[in-house]
Enzyme design. Structure first.
Site, PDB file in Angstrom:
ATOM      1  N   HIS A   1       0.822  -1.161   0.043  1.00 15.86           N
ATOM      2  CA  HIS A   1      -0.192   0.040   0.029  1.00 15.86           C
ATOM      3  C   HIS A   1       0.728   1.255   0.200  1.00 15.86           C
ATOM      4  CE1 HIS A   1      -3.739  -2.074   0.494  1.00 15.86           C
ATOM      5  NE2 HIS A   1      -3.519  -2.409   1.579  1.00 15.86           N
ATOM      6  N   ALA A   2       2.170   1.049   0.323  1.00 18.75           N
ATOM      7  CA  ALA A   2       3.022   2.332   0.307  1.00 18.75           C
ATOM      8  C   ALA A   2       3.184   3.059  -0.955  1.00 18.75           C
ATOM      9  CB  ALA A   2       4.139   2.030   0.961  1.00 18.75           C
TER      10      ALA A   2
END
Length: 704
Positions: free
Chosen positions: A252-253
């Site tokens: 998700h980063a």
């Protein structure tokens, strides 16, 4: 009892970027459990950054599917060892557990889902199964146990292959005093203690599903470095394949912000490092993400890269599942040179199971993966779709994870890396990771019960398959289980029957195919317009506009022997030929298979009917202007049967020359359940009068 496996951890060397080495002073060594380290804060122009940055491949230079990665770094020679003789690798480091909630409520037992115990439960499961010889577990060990791959801290240069300098500085700033002024100071900080508790708690309250403590940066560096070292071990031939049991997760980063429990994008950084360090042997990478959440960070990192194929299978719920928004839908297929190299399979709801995932693999993942032919396969392995995970609420079994792994293993000559992402039921992730690891070692997966995908699962996969065909022709053909199979031209019953009828009419009446030389008219009408060879001569002409065959079934409808087809116009054709008429026979299919708007989750009958009617009208005008009006035939009779009667009435309403050209002829309509079609009020009284005097209309008794 858990054994501290942090040492001996070798200090990694330097990364040669072509213009001299880059300092790795940020690497963390923790002797005897102490936590002291020096973390550089990057700045533009800081000497820690390379003078010539390690850049990803330039997509603009690609002429086809892959772009050679230029490197001035070390030249790697791949070992000449048979892959099946190599062990499977395991990366695990207890220091990744240092990332934890700063102040969890004391009166609760349901700790944060991204629990530090996640990786230990997986590690313990592998050890208790005898796959790795940890002295804390007194169990028999398999003949060829897992080969340990030691994690190390990723360097700033490596992380900045994906993330911005500001993002790196932000995460690094949580571990030491900084002048970045991230937020108003609420209590004093110093280098030894890092940011104060109140400051870190402020970040947890304001960021998107993220928590920090002063050692979160330490764990994040090790997690990314572990992914890098695991991928390098596979690419260099140290192991045949490997599993990296790492945290915090990463998919998700995004390039400039942490989110969704993720600080650095572990898999993406590792992929970029491998492309740079193995330029001749790691040009194309497949990243398969089976985490129940969409990997927005990985998609963002490689959206325009033609050398990285990203496939994500995740719950989407029309953008209402995390991460929210449309970015994970099936319409996002990459951009620029990377168009077609991003495939999202977005489940419309929770509750998907083994059959749904295997159907997605069989119908989309594996055909595209083999066509792409990667040099390395990385699984972003979140186990939160596993049965028992409350966040994912799906029902994927350990056996299914093993089968998906087994299907991917023949790719890239077996070079497969599994990197842990999500998964928050400690028992489920441990059992699932064990099943995957056993498969990687060489054990066959257990047998799965024969099941069929859910209707929504099959519809989703078929939707993605249909949309991706424009980029991947290998996805052509029938999509079993699809509610839209009739759109496939090779299987449409109407086409099969028309093909047979064409042969019969050719033999009986010398009827030939009349071509339609206009691209905008639907391909559904190909081979649907037939005519006798004298259709253009000065003889009477009869034009049939009709629906496809009518059929009647007796007994079991699944037995083709019981289905009888009736050509309702057979007698009329035979009579017309005997009376010296030329014929044009137009079959109007009920469904059109080349409609492109397959974007909705379910078949939209009203939308297709509107498109069908428009294209029918275009065909009628084309035939009138090119095959009927200009020829010498006279008189001309139009015979309509069923729904195409409307196209005849439309010609009368909209073509000024129509009724004049039909002088001496007329219109005959056989209407079953279709509505009656009035003459337009905008036309003159004489047109209505002509239609009344020159038409015969037969209406079925069952007409409403």
């Amino acid at each position: 009892m858990e054994v501290d496996t942090s040492g001996p951890v070798p200090v990694p060397g330097t990364l040669n970027l072509g213009n001299g080495p880059v300092s790795s002073s940020q690497d963390l060594i923790i002797p005897n459990g102490s936590a002291t380290a020096s973390y550089p804060i990057l700045s533009r122009g800081n000497s820690i950054m390379p003078r010539k940055p390690l850049l990803p491949p330039d997509p603009t230079t690609s002429s086809e599917d892959e772009v050679p990665v230029e490197s001035e770094g070390p030249s790697w020679t791949m070992p000449l060892v048979r892959p099946e003789l190599l062990p499977t690798g395991l990366c695990y480091d207890v220091r990744m557990r240092y990332h934890c909630e700063l102040d969890p409520p004391k009166d609760r037992t349901d700790y944060h889902p991204e629990d530090p115990r996640r990786i230990y439960h997986i590690y313990r499961e592998l050890c208790q199964a005898g796959l790795y010889p940890d002295p804390a577990f007194n169990v028999p060990i398999i003949e060829k146990p897992l080969h340990r791959i030691y994690a190390r801290s990723a360097t700033p240069a490596e992380i900045c292959l994906i993330h911005t300098i500001d993002h790196y500085n932000f995460v690094a700033g949580t571990a030491r005093k900084t002048s970045l002024n991230l937020f108003p100071p609420t209590e004093p900080t110093d280098v030894e203690t890092g940011l104060g508790d109140e400051q870190l708690m402020h970040l947890e309250r304001t960021l998107d599903s993220i928590y920090f403590n002063n050692l979160s940066f330490t764990s994040a560096l090790l997690s990314t470095g572990g992914a890098i070292e695991t991928c390098k071990a596979v690419m260099s031939g140290e192991v045949k394949n490997a599993i990296a049991v790492i945290r915090p997760p990463g998919h998700h980063a995004e390039c400039n912000r942490p989110m969704g429990f993720c600080l650095f994008d572990n898999v993406s950084v590792a992929a970029r490092v491998c492309q740079a360090e193995f330029p001749e042997h790691c040009r194309k990478i497949l990243i398969l993400d089976w985490d129940v959440h969409h990997g927005n960070g990985i998609q963002q990192a490689f959206e325009q890269d033609p050398n990285v194929l990203y496939i994500s299978i995740h719950v989407h719920e029309n953008g209402n599942f995390y991460p929210p928004g449309p970015y994970g839908d099936h319409l996002h297929c990459g951009a620029g040179p990377g168009l077609g190299k991003n495939i999202n399979i977005p489940w419309p709801t929770k509750g998907m199971g083994d059959a749904d995932y295997l159907y997605a693999f069989q119908q989309v993942v594996m055909p595209v993966a083999y066509k792409f032919d990667p040099n390395l396969v990385i699984i972003a392995a979140g186990f939160d779709a596993a049965a028992g995970d409350q966040l994912g609420a799906c029902f994927v079994s350990p056996t299914c994870y093993a089968h998906m792994t087994h299907m991917l293993m023949p790719l890239a000559k077996g070079k497969l890396v599994v990197c842990l992402e999500g998964g928050y039921n400690l028992g489920s992730i441990a059992r699932s990771a064990l099943a995957v690891t056993r498969t990687m070692i060489g054990e066959p997966p257990d047998r799965l019960e024969e099941t069929s995908p859910t209707k929504s699962g099959a519809a989703t996969v078929d939707m993605v398959r249909a949309y991706q065909r424009r980029f991947w022709p290998c996805l052509g053909g029938r999509a079993a289980g699809s509610s839209r199979d009739f759109r496939n031209p090779s299987l449409r019953a109407e086409d099969i029957l028309r093909s047979y009828q064409k042969e019969q009419l050719l033999d009986q009446y010398d009827m030939i195919n009349l071509e339609i030389f206009r691209k905008k008219i639907s391909k559904s009408f190909r081979h649907q317009v037939l005519g006798t060879i004298n259709y253009h001569k000065a003889v009477p002409l009869m034009v049939f506009f009709h629906d496809p065959y009518h059929h009647q079934t007796r007994g079991d409808i699944n037995n083709v022997v019981n289905i009888q087809m009736y050509d309702t116009l057979g007698w009329y054709r035979e009579w017309a030929i005997k009376e010296g008429f030329a014929l044009i026979d137009v079959n109007f299919p009920n469904h059109h298979y080349d409609v492109d708007d397959l974007d909705s989750m379910t078949y939209d009958k009203e939308a297709e009917m509107a498109t069908r009617d428009k294209e029918r009208a275009e065909l009628a005008v084309y035939l009138w202007e090119n095959y009927i009006e200009p020829n010498d035939a006279s008189p001309i009779y139009f015979v309509g049967v069923g729904s195409p009667c409307k196209e005849i009435v439309d010609l009368l309403n909209n073509r000024d020359t129509f009724y004049n050209r039909l002088s001496g002829g007329g219109i005959i309509l056989f209407i079953d359940t279709s509505p009656l079609f009035p003459i337009s009020e905008q036309n003159t009284y004489y047109l209505s009068k002509w239609f009344k005097q020159n038409s015969l209309i037969f209406i079925a008794a069952s007409h409403a």
